[in-house]
Design a protein around this motif. Structure first.
Motif: not given
Lengths: 222, 222
Positions: A169-171, A174-175, A177-178, A182
């Motif tokens: 989920w977090v990997m 993150t694309w 959310d953050f 990146w």
DNA sequence: GTCTATAGACGGATAGAC
DNA sequence: GTCTATCCGTCTATAGAC
């Protein structure tokens, strides 16, 4: 009493306009909440984003809190629909790869949904704790049990199945959310491109499949 | 002119009180910004958390924006100090495992620092874009080059080295940022426990080392 | 059903007493 | 250096015209 204030020849148009306005407000709200969190978002900003007067927000949703609740419920429904059914008979590698791809497509195409959810989690998830500790908990336990079943059958390598799901989920999220981080680190001045999402999908898939012993890892030559 | 308004017998105490107050305000601000983002945080909440009158916040920092900037700068300094130097001669497995452990310890012991940073990234990182696209970008490129060097020498399996570093960050930081989610899903009613951080550290380390071919993966028996 | 105008509460920031 | 009292702008929400 013998007639209404507006002609009744077009009931559908009334309902349609109502639904369209609700849709526009929800979409605008998702964007503004994503960028500012609940407290930081203003109804004026949502109204401007939706192209409607501020009072309409309150006419349709009553309060800012109720609008936020509606946006969260919409996102939870989207999340649950992304949880494809996984059966014990499915192929582990295909199932994991498909799930990663589905999550990445959500990140790419509904980044604001992910951001609203992330904001809520950072704040301690006061409004969605029930969902997290019931439906989501049960989903995790059911899917981890299937991974454990595959492991017991020797169809994949032993892994910490719950943490594997969390980290997928977090990997993937993150694309969304953050994205700003990146894009900056990768030097993408116009934001992440489709090829960046493809590269991330490949990297995550490789990582998960190697971890589960589902693809070979080139051994060290030394 | 022949004397000051306060006795000069204790210059150190003056400076000490000043530093202590600044420290208390920064710590309180980190907590309040972490839980509400920049816009959602109020100077009244920060003052209460610090146990000082609201006016003192403005006396020491001028504006809320300058206080936020100071908190961000403090976090960036902490982040940079966690980026241990990595050399081409180091052992890949040890280096990666140590780095994961260091990041996890930051998540466990300074969760609010991670949350403030996460909030800023979700908002599009308007205030730290320069840092992301200069220092952080250079750090990533330098460290990815070392991983690529190890790969070229056959000391680890081929991987997408930049994405590997990104994904290590998010997997470690999620245990701070989204602690509420993981605690709810794991049924930890009093929050995550030290054992949860240990389990996460192990899971991430196993994942990364298997991906890099640095530990064996039990093959499927079928 | 829609929008303007505004009430009433709360926010950041500051003046000025101590 | 510290704190109380307060200014003034912004926020949510609503009243009432259309």
């Amino acid at each position: 009493m013998d007639n209404n204030t507006e002609p009744m020849t077009d009931e559908n148009a009334q309902g349609r306009i109502r639904l369209e306005n609700i849709e526009r407000i929800m979409k605008a709200a998702e964007k503004v909440f994503a960028g500012n969190g609940f407290r930081g978002a203003t109804t004026a900003a949502i109204a401007e984003e939706a192209g409607l007067p501020k009072a309409n927000i309150h006419y349709y949703f009553g309060t800012k809190a109720k609008l936020y609740r509606a946006v969260l419920d919409d996102i939870i429904a989207l999340w649950l629909s992304s949880f494809r059914e996984i059966g014990e008979e499915d192929d582990p590698a295909t199932t994991l790869a498909d799930y990663i791809r589905a999550k990445m497509e959500l990140s790419q195409h509904r980044p604001n949904a992910s951001k609203v959810f992330a904001n809520e989690l950072i704040r301690g998830a006061p409004r969605i704790n029930k969902y997290l500790s019931t439906e989501l908990k049960e989903w995790v336990e059911a899917k981890a049990a299937i991974l454990d079943h595959w492991i017991a059958e020797g169809r994949m390598a032993p892994v910490d199945s719950e943490r594997l799901l969390f980290h997928i989920w977090v990997m993937t999220q993150t694309w969304a959310d953050f994205e700003a981080q990146w894009a900056a680190v990768l030097g993408r001045k116009n934001g992440l491109q489709p090829a960046d999402f493809d590269a991330a999908t490949d990297a995550i898939t490789t990582m998960v499949l190697r971890t589960c012993g589902l693809v070979p890892v080139l051994p060290r030559s030394s």
